[in-house]
Design an enzyme around this catalytic site. Structure first.
Site, PDB file in Angstrom:
ATOM      1  N   ARG A  90      -0.796   1.602  -8.130  1.00 15.71           N
ATOM      2  CA  ARG A  90      -2.018   1.565  -7.331  1.00 15.71           C
ATOM      3  C   ARG A  90      -1.878   2.326  -6.020  1.00 15.71           C
ATOM      4  NH1 ARG A  90      -2.819  -4.674  -8.942  1.00 15.71           N
ATOM      5  NH2 ARG A  90      -0.568  -4.472  -8.965  1.00 15.71           N
ATOM      6  N   ILE A  91      -0.742   2.128  -5.328  1.00  9.97           N
ATOM      7  CA  ILE A  91      -0.583   2.827  -4.039  1.00  9.97           C
ATOM      8  C   ILE A  91      -0.365   4.321  -4.290  1.00  9.97           C
ATOM      9  CG2 ILE A  91       0.664   2.941  -1.852  1.00  9.97           C
ATOM     10  CD1 ILE A  91       1.502   0.024  -2.253  1.00  9.97           C
ATOM     11  N   ARG A 110       8.237   6.037 -15.576  1.00 10.34           N
ATOM     12  CA  ARG A 110       8.843   5.886 -16.906  1.00 10.34           C
ATOM     13  C   ARG A 110       7.831   6.147 -18.020  1.00 10.34           C
ATOM     14  NH1 ARG A 110      12.428   0.585 -17.081  1.00 10.34           N
ATOM     15  NH2 ARG A 110      10.769  -0.122 -15.702  1.00 10.34           N
ATOM     16  N   ARG A 120      11.244   1.508  -1.421  1.00 16.04           N
ATOM     17  CA  ARG A 120      12.402   0.723  -1.011  1.00 16.04           C
ATOM     18  C   ARG A 120      13.535   1.698  -0.753  1.00 16.04           C
ATOM     19  NH1 ARG A 120       9.331  -2.644  -0.052  1.00 16.04           N
ATOM     20  NH2 ARG A 120       9.093  -4.734  -0.935  1.00 16.04           N
ATOM     21  N   GLU A 163      18.141  -2.449   5.578  1.00 14.27           N
ATOM     22  CA  GLU A 163      17.269  -2.762   6.722  1.00 14.27           C
ATOM     23  C   GLU A 163      17.676  -4.073   7.376  1.00 14.27           C
ATOM     24  OE1 GLU A 163      13.222  -2.717   5.328  1.00 14.27           O
ATOM     25  OE2 GLU A 163      13.470  -0.751   4.448  1.00 14.27           O
ATOM     26  N   HIS A 165       9.811   0.233   8.691  1.00  8.75           N
ATOM     27  CA  HIS A 165       9.137  -0.452   7.577  1.00  8.75           C
ATOM     28  C   HIS A 165       7.780  -1.024   8.027  1.00  8.75           C
ATOM     29  CE1 HIS A 165       9.913  -2.775   3.579  1.00  8.75           C
ATOM     30  NE2 HIS A 165       8.624  -2.499   3.741  1.00  8.75           N
TER      31      HIS A 165
HETATM   32  C1  8YV Z   1       6.157  -5.518   3.734  1.00  8.13           C
HETATM   33  C2  8YV Z   1       6.263  -4.222   1.569  1.00  8.13           C
HETATM   34  O1  8YV Z   1       6.577  -4.782   4.824  1.00  8.13           O
HETATM   35  O2  8YV Z   1       4.492  -5.085   0.358  1.00  8.13           O
HETATM   36  C3  8YV Z   1       5.631  -4.679   0.329  1.00  8.13           C
HETATM   37  O3  8YV Z   1       6.286  -4.600  -0.712  1.00  8.13           O
HETATM   38  O4  8YV Z   1       7.284  -3.607   1.574  1.00  8.13           O
HETATM   39  C4  8YV Z   1       5.610  -4.470   2.872  1.00  8.13           C
HETATM   40  O5  8YV Z   1       4.252  -4.532   2.777  1.00  8.13           O
HETATM   41  C5  8YV Z   1       7.306  -6.333   3.317  1.00  8.13           C
HETATM   42  O6  8YV Z   1       6.957  -7.174   2.285  1.00  8.13           O
HETATM   43  C6  8YV Z   1       7.803  -7.127   4.504  1.00  8.13           C
HETATM   44  O7  8YV Z   1       8.642  -8.115   4.142  1.00  8.13           O
END
Ligand code: 8YV
Length: 323
Positions: free
Chosen positions: A157-158, A178, A235, A264, A282
């Site tokens: 989606r993103i 994949r 990530r 992180e 992040h």
């Molecule tokens: C948040 C993210 O920063 O939604 C995610 O997977 O990486 C971010 O939106 C993260 O969950 C913070 O803990």
């Protein structure tokens, strides 16, 4: 006679929206850290049926095992690599995440980070503030969005929201995942190295976890070539960070815009010393409006489930089988 409230746990840094949202319906216990979790008495642990968890702590086997009556883990964030989904599935525990409500926000940041990296916004800002502009104009940037082709690593989606923005900016987009993404017309590359050879820009927006660990490795990075730019909002685990540092240092690629890191909040000094990187702590989804929407969804998933309704956003690995 009022029915006894169900006990839930808010695990990780507790936020007002979450604790307030939960406390009207549940008895809320809070544990910020693993240490706090270990201090929960067996009698309380026995009563806890739901957990709200954020990405700063992990809902692993040891954590979930503490709560024999656990039915649901409502996780903050679209990524849930901090949740042991195999354990949850095997123990009939539903896991929910917070997709959709952050999609456009993260996509905005992706485009911003890409352009900031190419056009050197952060360096240019420093240049102005230090008074250098009064002496000479900022040098022209080698990087530009013009004439680029972006290879998306991940087209969920993103990824699709980022692709839309790029295409509106007249940038051609292809992708690696994949399997081909449903309803997506862009060219699909099953092989990431092949895609890296065909593009000069990678935007990484694929789930973390074992399946994608270091898929952006030295071979992929080298295949991008000297115009290469990598942006990562997924990530840190998806990129071989040491290989990236080496390529950036040696000028094998042009630059990188990174919102996420392998360990992180610790970011290697080598990465910080480089001039061809833009580094963000992040913050892809980190606006008040979007984080509030994510928190609300964490609350609503628990409220729905314990009102006898299906959770709103269960993850595919833990399908809802009822009670
Ligand atoms: C948040 C993210 O920063 O939604 C995610 O997977 O990486 C971010 O939106 C993260 O969950 C913070 O803990």
């Amino acid at each position: 006679m009022s029915a006894e409230k169900i006990d839930v746990l808010a695990y990780g840094q507790s936020k007002k929206l979450v604790t307030d949202g939960l406390s009207s319906m549940f008895t809320v216990h809070a544990a910020e850290s693993r240490g706090d979790l270990d201090r929960i008495s067996p009698a309380i642990a026995e009563r806890i049926k739901g957990v709200a968890v954020n990405g700063l702590v992990s809902a692993d086997k040891a954590m979930m095992e503490k709560f024999p009556k656990l039915e649901i883990v409502s996780s903050f964030g679209v990524g849930y690599d901090h949740v042991d989904t195999a354990f949850a599935r095997d123990h009939n525990i539903i896991v929910t995440n917070t997709p959709d409500v952050l999609t456009e926000e993260v996509a905005d940041v992706a485009l911003g980070l890409l352009i900031a990296t190419l056009r050197e916004f952060i360096k240019a800002d420093r240049y102005l503030r230090s008074g250098q502009w009064t002496k000479s104009n900022y040098p022209l940037t080698v990087g530009s969005l013009r004439g680029r082709t972006v290879g998306m690593v991940g087209m969920g989606r993103i990824g699709q929201a980022i692709a839309r923005r790029l295409e509106a900016s007249l940038v051609p987009v292809v992708y690696h995942s994949r399997r081909p993404a449903e309803g997506v017309a862009n060219k699909h590359y099953p092989n990431l190295v092949e895609m890296a050879k065909a593009v000069d820009t990678l935007v990484v927006i694929t789930p973390g976890g074992a399946a994608t660990a270091k898929i952006v490795n030295a071979e992929v990075i080298d295949a991008l070539g000297p115009r290469g730019v990598i942006v990562n909002l997924a990530r840190g685990s998806v990129i071989d960070e040491q290989a990236l540092i080496a390529a950036l240092k040696d000028g094998k690629i042009l630059g990188a815009g990174l919102d996420v890191f392998a360990n992180e909040p610790n970011v290697p000094d080598e990465l910080k010393a480089l001039q061809n990187t833009v580094l963000l702590p992040h913050v892809g989804s980190a606006s008040v409006v979007t984080r509030d929407a994510m928190d609300q969804l964490v609350v609503d998933n628990l409220r729905h489930w314990f009102s006898g309704k299906p959770p709103i956003t269960p993850i595919p690995e833990t399908p809802v089988k009822g009670r």
